[in-house]
Design an enzyme around this catalytic site. Structure first.
Site, PDB file in Angstrom:
ATOM      1  N   GLU A 272       1.638  17.099 -11.153  1.00  0.00           N
ATOM      2  CA  GLU A 272       1.886  18.115 -11.937  1.00  0.00           C
ATOM      3  C   GLU A 272       2.354  19.323 -11.175  1.00  0.00           C
ATOM      4  OE1 GLU A 272      -1.929  18.932 -13.871  1.00  0.00           O
ATOM      5  OE2 GLU A 272      -1.698  17.102 -15.344  1.00  0.00           O
ATOM      6  N   PRO A 273       3.412  19.246 -10.232  1.00  0.00           N
ATOM      7  CA  PRO A 273       3.776  20.334  -9.284  1.00  0.00           C
ATOM      8  C   PRO A 273       4.532  21.332 -10.293  1.00  0.00           C
ATOM      9  CG  PRO A 273       5.258  18.693  -9.210  1.00  0.00           C
ATOM     10  CD  PRO A 273       4.274  18.072 -10.184  1.00  0.00           C
ATOM     11  N   GLY A 274       4.215  22.670  -9.867  1.00  0.00           N
ATOM     12  CA  GLY A 274       4.973  23.786 -10.589  1.00  0.00           C
ATOM     13  C   GLY A 274       5.568  24.591  -9.280  1.00  0.00           C
ATOM     14  N   ARG A 275       4.867  25.339  -8.548  1.00  0.00           N
ATOM     15  CA  ARG A 275       5.293  26.029  -7.583  1.00  0.00           C
ATOM     16  C   ARG A 275       6.304  25.525  -6.695  1.00  0.00           C
ATOM     17  NH1 ARG A 275       2.282  30.514  -5.878  1.00  0.00           N
ATOM     18  NH2 ARG A 275       0.354  29.434  -6.983  1.00  0.00           N
ATOM     19  N   ARG A 312       2.208  39.054  -8.902  1.00  0.00           N
ATOM     20  CA  ARG A 312       1.708  38.239  -7.727  1.00  0.00           C
ATOM     21  C   ARG A 312       0.992  39.063  -6.696  1.00  0.00           C
ATOM     22  NH1 ARG A 312       3.465  34.923  -4.698  1.00  0.00           N
ATOM     23  NH2 ARG A 312       1.465  33.443  -4.775  1.00  0.00           N
ATOM     24  N   TYR A 316      -2.870  38.863  -6.622  1.00  0.00           N
ATOM     25  CA  TYR A 316      -3.511  38.016  -5.712  1.00  0.00           C
ATOM     26  C   TYR A 316      -3.391  38.547  -4.036  1.00  0.00           C
ATOM     27  CZ  TYR A 316      -2.139  34.412  -9.294  1.00  0.00           C
ATOM     28  OH  TYR A 316      -1.994  33.615 -10.327  1.00  0.00           O
ATOM     29  N   CYS A 342       2.362  52.787 -13.140  1.00  0.00           N
ATOM     30  CA  CYS A 342       1.311  53.692 -12.961  1.00  0.00           C
ATOM     31  C   CYS A 342       0.112  53.107 -12.380  1.00  0.00           C
ATOM     32  CB  CYS A 342       0.863  54.794 -14.007  1.00  0.00           C
ATOM     33  SG  CYS A 342       2.398  55.724 -14.669  1.00  0.00           S
ATOM     34  N   TYR A 371       5.485  31.694 -11.524  1.00  0.00           N
ATOM     35  CA  TYR A 371       4.494  32.660 -11.689  1.00  0.00           C
ATOM     36  C   TYR A 371       4.991  34.136 -11.605  1.00  0.00           C
ATOM     37  CZ  TYR A 371       1.676  28.449 -11.246  1.00  0.00           C
ATOM     38  OH  TYR A 371       1.366  27.125 -11.328  1.00  0.00           O
TER      39      TYR A 371
END
Ligand SMILES: Cc1ncc(COP(=O)(O)O)c(C=O)c1O
Length: 412
Positions: A272-275, A312, A316, A342, A371
């Site tokens: 299940e790769p995404g990135r 991101r 993170y 802001c 993402y």
């Protein structure tokens, strides 16, 4: 790489980003179909002729025009919500190509997944198994299911995207799994077909993956010995990418960490790769709206894009390369490239060398394909950005910019 300078002009596969920016306005996401194809092929090729299916993780980016490119390559999908299941159907996938994962699936979502007959529902708990059994029985059918195993292994990634330790909310503790499989197999509404594990995202140390897959393979073999023949092992996603240019393990290292254990079981492998498929394929492009520099103080480049389009860095502390689209000659200066929101955390690049710049210049945030768009929001009443796909030297808008009318249509 698809994003490269032609002289001083940043282009995507030969198409000038300034030209797109002048036409569609800013901010916008731009994706390279070529990088999508290459990244998909790299993962697929790494697993060679071992029986495997790539279920691209829609959560990383589910813009339909982009997902259709992956479908044309033979990809299947991992959906994490009812919404992602519907997007997958809209993009042309059929239910046997969809796995459904998620820590808090509602009854409505489960009813839809069971009625569609998705390839597998990755179950998170005994309670969810019981709910699915009830739903399947009511529909007079059997749901194909797998348990998401929590192997209690630290993936050594950012704590916010680590999912495979006991302290995380995900999956069933491995020591409960075997008994739960026996209970599920005895249930008329459930057909256990696989085991599932997903440790975390942006993993650049593959030893935890190797251990998790070995543990889950051994579990699958025990379950088979218990008289419950399984079809597949789903190793989840999580392969990291390099955001700063430093070397990281790639698809072939990933395959080398997973294949030896799985091979002995003979189980079909799901990934299940995404990135790893979409990160490098996308950039976010904005425009400079202001410049601030004070004697002895910092230099700020203020963009018309920030955390509302790309969460991101704020979420993170993630690093992205931030570069000018038209490179001006002159010395670089330490700079904070910031967004218009802001929040002080709305900073895309902190304390980085950045060349001379002027209001109106386009600026690109690289490796923003995963993402990025999916986490964008209307915070500060900003509209969702436009999205563009570059393919074979041509470009087209695959999602138009949201309008104020689109947003206000929902309100009183
Ligand atoms: C169950 C599951 N599968 C796949 C993925 C995709 O992960 P990545 O984009 O890191 O490959 C995730 C994301 O965390 C996930 O939770």
């Amino acid at each position: 790489v698809s994003f490269h300078y032609q002289d001083a002009h940043l282009a995507c596969d030969g198409v000038s980003l300034s030209e797109i920016g002048e036409r569609v306005g800013t901010p916008f996401y731009v994706y390279s179909a070529r990088t999508l194809r290459e990244s998909y092929a790299a993962v697929d090729t790494a697993f060679g002729d071992y029986p495997h299916d790539i279920h691209y993780a829609l959560k990383a980016n589910s813009t339909i025009g982009l997902v259709r490119v992956l479908r044309s390559l033979g990809s299947h999908v991992d959906a994490n919500s009812g919404g992602e299941i519907e997007v997958a159907l809209r993009a042309g996938f059929i239910p046997p190509q969809i796995v459904f994962t998620g820590v808090g699936k509602t009854n409505d979502e489960l009813e839809r997944a069971v009625e569609l007959g998705v390839k597998t529902i990755n179950i998170e708990s005994a309670g969810e198994a019981a709910r699915i059994a009830g739903i399947a029985a009511a529909q007079g059918t059997r749901a194909r299911v797998a348990l998401r195993i929590n192997p209690d292994i630290d993936p050594k990634s950012h704590p916010h995207i680590s999912t495979g330790q006991k302290s995380a909310k995900f999956g069933v503790p491995i020591e409960h799994a075997r008994a739960l499989y026996r209970d599920m197999a005895a249930c008329a509404g459930l057909e256990p077909v696989g085991v599932h594990v997903h440790l975390g995202s942006q993993m650049v140390d593959l030893e935890p993956v190797r251990r998790a897959v070995a543990i889950v393979t051994a579990l699958a073999e025990d379950i088979t010995r218990d008289g419950i023949p399984l079809e597949h092992l789903d190793a989840g996603g999580g392969l990291g990418v390099s955001y700063d240019g430093r070397a990281v393990p790639g698809p072939s290292d990933y395959a080398a960490a997973i294949l030896p254990a799985v091979r002995s079981s003979g189980l079909r492998l799901l990934l299940e790769p995404g990135r790893a498929i979409v990160a490098a394929a996308g950039a976010l492009v904005g425009r400079i709206v202001d410049l601030k520099q004070y004697e002895g103080g910092r230099r700020f480049v203020v963009l018309d894009t920030g955390m509302s389009e790309l969460m991101r860095p704020a979420l993170y502390d993630a690093f992205h390369r931030v570069v000018p689209v038209e490179r001006r000659a002159g010395d670089e200066q330490i700079t904070d490239v910031v967004g218009p929101i802001c929040e002080t955390s709305d900073t895309l690049a902190k304390g980085r060398p950045f060349p001379p710049a002027a209001v109106g210049d386009f600026v690109a945030v690289l490796d923003a394909g995963a993402y990025g768009s999916v986490m964008s929001s209307n915070y500060n009443r900003r509209m969702l950005p436009a999205e563009v796909l570059v393919d074979e030297g041509r470009w087209r808008v695959i999602r138009r910019r949201q309008s104020l009318e689109d947003v206000l249509a929902l309100e009183e």
